[in-house]
Design a protein around this motif. Structure first.
Motif, PDB file in Angstrom:
ATOM      1  N   SER A 194     -18.210  -2.214   1.322  1.00 19.45           N
ATOM      2  CA  SER A 194     -17.739  -0.855   1.023  1.00 19.45           C
ATOM      3  C   SER A 194     -18.526   0.169   1.823  1.00 19.45           C
ATOM      4  O   SER A 194     -17.962   1.164   2.298  1.00 19.45           O
ATOM      5  CB  SER A 194     -17.876  -0.576  -0.476  1.00 19.45           C
ATOM      6  OG  SER A 194     -17.089  -1.462  -1.231  1.00 19.45           O
ATOM      7  N   ARG A 202       0.862  -1.180   0.000  1.00 20.58           N
ATOM      8  CA  ARG A 202       0.000   0.000   0.000  1.00 20.58           C
ATOM      9  C   ARG A 202       0.899   1.231   0.000  1.00 20.58           C
ATOM     10  O   ARG A 202       1.915   1.285   0.694  1.00 20.58           O
ATOM     11  CB  ARG A 202      -0.923   0.022   1.211  1.00 20.58           C
ATOM     12  CG  ARG A 202      -1.853  -1.149   1.242  1.00 20.58           C
ATOM     13  CD  ARG A 202      -2.946  -0.917   2.243  1.00 20.58           C
ATOM     14  NE  ARG A 202      -3.713   0.268   1.912  1.00 20.58           N
ATOM     15  CZ  ARG A 202      -4.666   0.301   0.993  1.00 20.58           C
ATOM     16  NH1 ARG A 202      -4.959  -0.767   0.316  1.00 20.58           N
ATOM     17  NH2 ARG A 202      -5.319   1.409   0.742  1.00 20.58           N
ATOM     18  N   ALA A 248      -9.774  -7.865   2.151  1.00 19.09           N
ATOM     19  CA  ALA A 248     -10.829  -7.152   1.422  1.00 19.09           C
ATOM     20  C   ALA A 248     -10.784  -5.646   1.639  1.00 19.09           C
ATOM     21  O   ALA A 248     -11.277  -4.891   0.799  1.00 19.09           O
ATOM     22  CB  ALA A 248     -12.199  -7.687   1.842  1.00 19.09           C
ATOM     23  N   ALA A 308     -10.003   1.384  -2.009  1.00 12.94           N
ATOM     24  CA  ALA A 308      -9.711   1.807  -3.382  1.00 12.94           C
ATOM     25  C   ALA A 308     -10.998   2.137  -4.133  1.00 12.94           C
ATOM     26  O   ALA A 308     -11.043   3.094  -4.917  1.00 12.94           O
ATOM     27  CB  ALA A 308      -8.939   0.709  -4.109  1.00 12.94           C
ATOM     28  N   LEU A 309     -12.052   1.359  -3.901  1.00 15.61           N
ATOM     29  CA  LEU A 309     -13.332   1.644  -4.563  1.00 15.61           C
ATOM     30  C   LEU A 309     -13.897   2.986  -4.110  1.00 15.61           C
ATOM     31  O   LEU A 309     -14.358   3.792  -4.923  1.00 15.61           O
ATOM     32  CB  LEU A 309     -14.329   0.525  -4.261  1.00 15.61           C
ATOM     33  CG  LEU A 309     -15.748   0.731  -4.804  1.00 15.61           C
ATOM     34  CD1 LEU A 309     -15.742   0.722  -6.320  1.00 15.61           C
ATOM     35  CD2 LEU A 309     -16.687  -0.341  -4.271  1.00 15.61           C
ATOM     36  N   GLY A 326      -9.236  -3.205  -1.132  1.00 12.49           N
ATOM     37  CA  GLY A 326     -10.090  -3.064  -2.306  1.00 12.49           C
ATOM     38  C   GLY A 326     -11.268  -2.149  -2.055  1.00 12.49           C
ATOM     39  O   GLY A 326     -11.659  -1.358  -2.927  1.00 12.49           O
TER      40      GLY A 326
END
Length: 888
Positions: free
Chosen positions: A81, A16, A116, A122-123, A119
């Motif tokens: 998310s 990261r 998870a 990032a979304l 991700g």
């Protein structure tokens, strides 16, 4: 270690990027640091930002932070998310990545969550809901306002306000009492008192020691309150456990009757977790049963043929004009019942077939004064197509339709019943839900039937807050008063259910802030259930599994599971429909060209008939039963109907002999001859109407019959009767009396009635109601990114200070001579300049142009903002300034 003690510069997981002190200070700066692919990804995920295309990145960032756009983006997040966004809303602002991770794991190793989380971050960053480097993650302000806890709308995490927020406005004296009761050094500074309480509640060791001294009843209160909702109402004399917690700040007042559990205390009791059950992985779609793909395709093909036949039968029954259109639009309930009875299906299924025909453009209102439903001219074209192509057209119309037949029979917001073919049946989310349901079915092996409940669970994970985020703008219900007969120290939760202090012995445990299902979320689930039902009716699925033809229609792999994000695409819908029809065609039953006549005046069609034969037989006989073999029954009325079309008895005998594999039974031959012998013996025309017959005795018999009284007949001549009714009513009246009259024209010829019938004027199918702006294509994205970059360069270009100070409204102000001289110099040097421009409507703007020609009072140059060559009148240029950096 408490959450407040985590070092913001803690180690960032391998792989990261580490943040730097020179990270972006605003969302606009973060967007400016993105590449073109990153901007395109944002605009693709949030197409509402493109209406219209922003002038620059600052405007794009501003638009991305508006309430409507953020709500829409949050509604489209998957559950994990969204949980990440909810955790950031209760984390420090900005929050280092390790702090966010600790809110999910509580400091323990959880490989699935740890894998998870990057991700999901990032979304959120891609969709501009989160910005900043990993050492300073920031949730956009509007999203924080929507998701952060407050008395009006508790956080979905079930957490309450921080100690600092809950004690805002509290008197210094009361703060000192809490500090002293908690065993902390006294201080006269409210700020340091709040900091000391916060430090105590975020220190695991000291907090554990404090709770060790708590009465068991107080711990039970905290245990019931810890997962939310964190608010509750107390009476004027709280019980001892509640008083103990209140005195030490473990419960803080937010009003004279309401207490709240501070966020730091709740996080300690939760072990540092923001959510009771993080869901980093999407639920798997279960398989109920697996069939051979051939079995699924055969079952789907049979249902597809039945769907085509049902729509054809429905519209054929309305050939001469269907039911009337209600004044408010739609079909009357009684007409829906009749249609369901005629099709031998339940009313909801009849509504589905009606809406399917309407959505495919095969059915519409005729627009006459006495408005009725009727087939459209497109129906005749549809009938001429092969069955597989007809099915593909129906399936394609269903996939994109926003009209939702499952709502028929329900009520709208005003309590009015929703009718089939009526208004208010559009639901913009329907096409997306249908495609997603079918895409999830496609992820299973071919021939596998999905478990509906696991499929619905997966859809809930993918869109957990559809329509619920906006609902949070409405304040939550006020705290309710203690129930009659309870202890004076009891309370009830603000939701109205038994609260955490309803009794010291125990009450229902909190639910982590999860609210009751909302209507919008319920609608999405109902849309999914209707999609499963309709797909089976239409033959898109067979025995619950996706058929090969449907996979082709959706442009998905035919012989292997599709990917997790299967949505179809890549080819035009018309090409996909042709491919699906080609795959379906070999599986459909072949039409036959014969029937089997029986002595009981019936004919059996051993399969689907060729269209000319089916049309002719439908006139000569009535359908008695349907199925694999259709049974037709010959009656006097059906034979007379065939004679009315202009055929003679010999024509009917020849027709049956040519298409029957069995000899024509004698009873059927006698029936045809008997009806033909009487047919046309009486002649009816317009007088208002008249009856003429060469047999005056027969006319006397009609006059003497009491049943002819309503027709008001009178003899004009020995062979002529006149009637005070129209010819069609006279024709029906005499037929009901057992006679077989024929209608004649004004010239005295027998009138032939055709089976062709009423058609509407050309109609277009109902347009789907869009669910927000359409997804932009690659060309639009490329152009939009280029325009935004150009506009941002124009807005942020460094300029030299003009000799005359700048201005009103931020535009450069130079004299006409200075403007002309500077522009002419830029033409000679080929450099770009910054101009202020006011158009004919008076709108002012700033532009960066590279002048190439100055003549006739106009300057022509390449406009970097608009990315095109433009010409500007010099008198509309307010001023000009050179760029400090001429690279544009």
């Amino acid at each position: 270690m408490g959450i407040g003690e985590l070092d913001r510069e803690a180690h960032v997981p391998e792989g990261r990027p580490k943040g730097t002190a020179a990270g972006p200070r605003t969302l606009a700066e973060a967007l400016r640091a993105r590449g073109d692919d990153g901007l395109a990804a944002l605009l693709r995920a949030r197409p509402d930002l493109l209406g219209p295309v922003p002038n620059d990145l600052t405007q794009l960032a501003t638009r991305a932070g508006t309430r409507a756009s953020v709500v829409r983006a949050l509604e489209r997040l998957d559950r994990f998310s969204l949980q990440v966004a909810e955790a950031l809303a209760v984390a420090p602002d900005p929050a280092p990545y390790p702090v966010l991770l600790d809110l999910f794991t509580g400091g323990r190793e959880e490989p699935e969550t740890e894998a998870a989380l990057p991700g999901a971050v990032a979304l959120l960053r891609e969709q501009a809901l989160v910005w900043g480097e990993d050492d300073r993650l920031r949730l956009v302000r509007t999203a924080r306002e929507l998701l952060a806890p407050s008395p009006q709308h508790p956080s979905p995490t079930g957490l309450g306000p921080t100690v600092a927020e809950a004690t805002a406005g509290m008197s210094p004296g009361r703060l000192q009492e809490i500090v002293a009761a908690a065993g902390l050094p006294s201080t006269h500074d409210p700020v340091s008192a709040v900091a000391a309480l916060t430090g105590l509640f975020t220190d695991r060791e000291r907090m554990g020691a404090l709770l060790d001294t708590a009465p068991p009843e107080a711990l039970a209160v905290l245990d019931r309150l810890v997962w939310g909702p964190p608010y509750g109402e107390v009476t004027a004399r709280p019980t001892a456990p509640v008083g103990w917690l209140r005195d030490r700040g473990l419960l803080l007042p937010v009003s004279p009757r309401t207490m709240v559990l501070p966020r730091e205390v709740a996080l300690h009791l939760r072990g540092g977790r923001a959510h009771r059950a993080p869901e980093p992985r999407a639920p798997e779609v279960g398989v109920v049963r697996a069939y051979r793909p051939q079995v699924v395709d055969s079952a789907a093909a049979g249902q597809a043929y039945a769907a085509v036949a049902t729509v054809e039968e429905l519209l054929k029954s309305w050939d001469h004009g269907g039911p009337a259109v209600l004044r408010a639009g739609g079909l009357a309930v009684r007409d829906l019942k009749r249609t369901a009875a005629a099709l031998d299906v339940p009313e909801p299924v009849a509504a589905f077939w009606l809406e399917l025909a309407y959505g495919a453009g095969l059915l519409a209102s005729d627009g006459e004064a006495d408005e009725r439903y009727a087939p459209t001219p497109a129906y005749d074209d549809w009938l001429d197509q092969p069955p597989a192509e007809r099915w593909a057209r129906l399936a394609g119309a269903w996939l994109k339709a926003t009209r939702t037949p499952g709502l028929v029979g329900g009520q709208d917001a005003k309590g009015r019943t929703l009718s089939a073919l009526g208004p208010d049946l559009d639901r913009a989310a329907a096409p997306e839900v249908r495609h997603r349901v079918l895409a999830l079915l496609a992820t299973l092996p071919p021939g596998a039937a999905a478990d509906p409940e696991t499929l619905l669970a997966r859809l809930r994970w993918e869109r957990p807050t559809r329509g619920t985020t906006t609902a949070r703008s409405t304040p939550a219900p006020a705290a309710s008063v203690p129930a009659p007969g309870t202890d004076a120290g009891t309370t009830r939760a603000e939701t109205g259910a038994a609260g955490p202090w309803a009794s010291e012995a125990g009450a229902a445990r909190g639910t982590g802030g999860t609210s009751a299902p909302r209507p919008a979320a319920d609608l999405r689930e109902r849309l999914a259930r209707w999609a499963l039902r309709d797909a089976e009716l239409l033959g898109i699925t067979g025995r619950g599994a996706l058929s090969t033809a449907a996979r082709a229609l959706l442009n998905l792999p035919l012989d292997a599971p599709a990917g997790p994000a299967a949505e179809g695409g890549g080819v035009e819908p018309e090409v996909a429909a042709e491919r699906a029809a080609e795959l379906l065609e070999p599986l459909l039953p072949r039409p036959v060209d014969h029937v089997l006549l029986q002595a009981d005046l019936t004919a059996v069609a051993p399969g689907p008939l060729l269209r000319p034969l089916a049309d002719a037989l439908a006139v000569l006989a009535d359908v008695e039963s349907k199925g694999g073999a259709t049974v037709y029954r010959f009656t006097p009325g059906s034979v007379r109907r065939a004679l009315d079309t202009g055929r003679s008895a010999s024509d009917l005998h020849a027709f049956l002999a040519a298409h029957a594999r069995t000899p024509v039974p004698q009873p059927l031959a006698y029936l045809i001859d008997d009806v033909a012998r009487k047919h046309g013996h009486l002649r009816i025309g317009a007088a208002s109407a008249y009856v003429r017959c060469d047999d005056d005795a027969l006319l006397g018999e009609i006059l003497a019959d009491r049943r002819s009284a309503p027709l008001r007949l009178r003899r004009l001549a020995p062979t002529v009767l006149a009637a005070q009714t129209d010819p069609s009513s006279l024709l029906d009246g005499l037929r009901s009396m057992g006679y077989a009259p024929a209608a004649e024209s004004a010239e005295g010829d027998v009138m032939i009635s055709r089976a062709d019938a009423h058609r509407t004027p050309p109609r277009t199918p109902p347009a789907p109601v869009p669910d927000g702006p359409p997804a932009p294509d690659a060309t639009l994205l490329k152009a939009a990114v280029h325009a935004i970059r150009a506009g941002d360069h124009a807005a942020t270009a460094v300029r030299k200070e003009p000799a005359v100070p700048v201005t009103t409204g931020g535009l450069p102000r130079t004299s006409a001579a200075e403007t002309l001289a500077t522009v002419q110099a830029a033409v000679m040097t080929g450099s770009a300049v910054w101009i202020g421009y006011v158009n004919a409507e008076g709108a002012a703007s700033q532009r960066v142009i590279a002048p190439v020609r100055v003549e006739g009072g106009f300057v022509t140059g390449y406009d970097h903002t608009a990315d095109e060559v433009r010409t500007y009148p010099l008198h509309r240029i307010t001023g000009v300034a050179e760029l400090a950096d001429e690279e544009v």
